[in-house]
Design a protein around this motif. Structure first.
Motif, PDB file in Angstrom:
ATOM      1  N   HIS A  67      49.513 -23.101  23.784  1.00 58.78           N
ATOM      2  CA  HIS A  67      49.777 -21.674  23.582  1.00 58.78           C
ATOM      3  C   HIS A  67      50.212 -21.404  22.136  1.00 58.78           C
ATOM      4  CE1 HIS A  67      51.120 -17.648  25.105  1.00 58.78           C
ATOM      5  NE2 HIS A  67      51.974 -17.747  24.100  1.00 58.78           N
TER       6      HIS A  67
ATOM      7  N   HIS B 128      48.335 -19.504  18.838  1.00 59.31           N
ATOM      8  CA  HIS B 128      48.962 -18.409  18.081  1.00 59.31           C
ATOM      9  C   HIS B 128      48.747 -18.554  16.571  1.00 59.31           C
ATOM     10  CE1 HIS B 128      50.793 -15.837  20.955  1.00 59.31           C
ATOM     11  NE2 HIS B 128      51.827 -16.568  21.277  1.00 59.31           N
TER      12      HIS B 128
ATOM     13  N   GLU C 285      49.421 -11.857  23.379  1.00 59.14           N
ATOM     14  CA  GLU C 285      50.056 -12.814  24.290  1.00 59.14           C
ATOM     15  C   GLU C 285      49.156 -13.117  25.490  1.00 59.14           C
ATOM     16  OE1 GLU C 285      52.278 -14.698  23.630  1.00 59.14           O
ATOM     17  OE2 GLU C 285      53.484 -13.742  22.080  1.00 59.14           O
TER      18      GLU C 285
ATOM     19  N   TYR D 253      51.814 -10.871  29.541  1.00 56.55           N
ATOM     20  CA  TYR D 253      51.352 -12.266  29.473  1.00 56.55           C
ATOM     21  C   TYR D 253      50.392 -12.553  30.635  1.00 56.55           C
ATOM     22  CZ  TYR D 253      54.983 -13.681  26.097  1.00 56.55           C
ATOM     23  OH  TYR D 253      55.769 -13.823  24.991  1.00 56.55           O
TER      24      TYR D 253
HETATM   25 ZN   LIG Z   1      53.000 -16.394  22.959  1.00 55.57          ZN
END
Ligand SMILES: [Zn+2]
Length: 350
Positions: free
Chosen positions: A48, A52, A82, A152
């Motif tokens: 994750h 980013h 996200e 999310y």
């Molecule tokens: Zn994140």
């Protein structure tokens, strides 16, 4: 992710694999070549944050083009930054062959159930949730699941629905859209309009309706038909007791009610966050018996097949008797592979 070239992530010591076998799971795990749950969660976090580096640090909301760390920065686009990052974090574990198809579908099942068990999804869109991040997401209370949705989890399902739609229409995929978006925005600030333009260019049609419904609307996502067309069948299984009742509780010191979900049996009975659930009365009028419960599942012990009980709860200084229905029809989803070739095309990114 604090920096473009470094970040600090925290995990429990026992989440890390042992030196002798880097991916061995506990012996109880049915798939011994898969990482343990703790290690897989850490790998997902690393994946994750790594994603980013492109999607948030470089591609970023136009509102964040010039950071002002002295005040709150609002954007509607966290469902993209996200949510899409959350879609790719587990997908990339599968593409790197750190997990297999079955493990991936299990993770996806968990995300879907989290969203389906959040009544707030019918109240708030992911674009609104993004705007509220500063005032709500990081200040959660007992009403959060009823009033809000996570950008999310639902955001990652928006990415899933887009990817499956694009693949099934046969012109492109979300991978290609992400790359084209990067080029269009030169790895810098972007708007929702940029995404729509790229979707139109690569997908060969407008996706304004999908974005309006999925991102700015509150109707449920078309997960079932899209998954079915990709070779994944949705099975429904009886939910856990807390979910059947529409409750979230803690059980470390008796049964403490933390959250009462909108529209559930607990709400109908008048249970409230802050109540301590002491016990229940059950049985026909002539022979009612009363029982103490220490954890929620004790209810099943005493209620057996009853469709109704009387909940005995303590609220502040008062003791209350609340008639409570025990619904049987509440289910959760489980995803099952039906066509491994179709699933492989999607998960391999081919
Ligand atoms: Zn994140």
């Amino acid at each position: 992710l604090e920096h473009r070239n470094s970040t600090a992530l925290i995990c429990k010591r026992q989440d890390l694999p042992r030196m002798a076998n880097t991916t061995r799971a506990p012996s109880a795990d049915p798939a011994p070549d898969q990482p343990s749950e703790g290690y897989r969660t850490l790998l997902g976090l690393i994946s994750h944050e790594y994603f980013h580096t492109w999607n948030v640090k470089r591609l970023r909301p136009v509102e964040f083009a010039q950071h002002d760390y002295g005040q709150e920065n609002y954007t509607q686009l966290l469902w993209f930054f996200e949510g899409f990052t959350s879609y790719y974090d587990d997908l990339l574990l599968r593409r790197a062959h750190l997990i297999d198809d079955a493990a991936y579908l299990k993770l996806l099942t968990k995300t879907i159930n989290q969203v389906l068990q959040t009544p707030g999804r019918a109240v708030q869109s992911v674009a609104q949730a993004s705007m509220d991040a500063w005032v709500k997401y990081y200040r959660q209370d007992e009403n959060t699941p009823n009033a809000t949705v996570s950008y999310y989890t639902k955001g990652s399902l928006v990415a899933l629905c887009l990817d499956l739609t694009l693949r099934q229409e046969g012109k492109t995929s979300l991978d290609a859209v992400m790359r084209a978006l990067w080029l269009r925005c030169q790895g810098g600030p972007m708007t929702e309009g940029d995404l729509l333009a790229v979707l139109q260019a690569l997908g060969g049609r407008s996706f304004a309706l999908e974005i309006a419904q999925w991102v700015h609307g509150t109707t449920d996502l078309p997960l079932r038909p899209l998954l079915a067309a990709q070779g994944v069948k949705v099975l429904e299984e009886p939910a856990q007791l807390a979910q059947r009742l529409g409750l979230r509780v803690t059980e470390t010191a008796g049964v403490q009610i933390k959250i009462v979900l909108r529209g559930g049996a607990a709400e109908q009975a008048g249970l409230a966050a802050g109540d301590e659930w002491l016990g229940l009365e059950v049985g026909p009028a002539k022979s009612i018996s009363a029982w103490r419960i220490n954890k929620l599942d004790d209810l099943l012990l005493y209620a057996a097949n009853a469709s109704k009980v009387c909940a005995l709860v303590a609220r502040d200084k008062r003791l209350l008797k609340l008639p409570l229905a025990l619904p049987k029809s509440i289910t959760t989803w489980r995803l099952a592979a039906r066509d491994s070739q179709l699933i492989g095309q999607w998960l391999n990114g081919s």
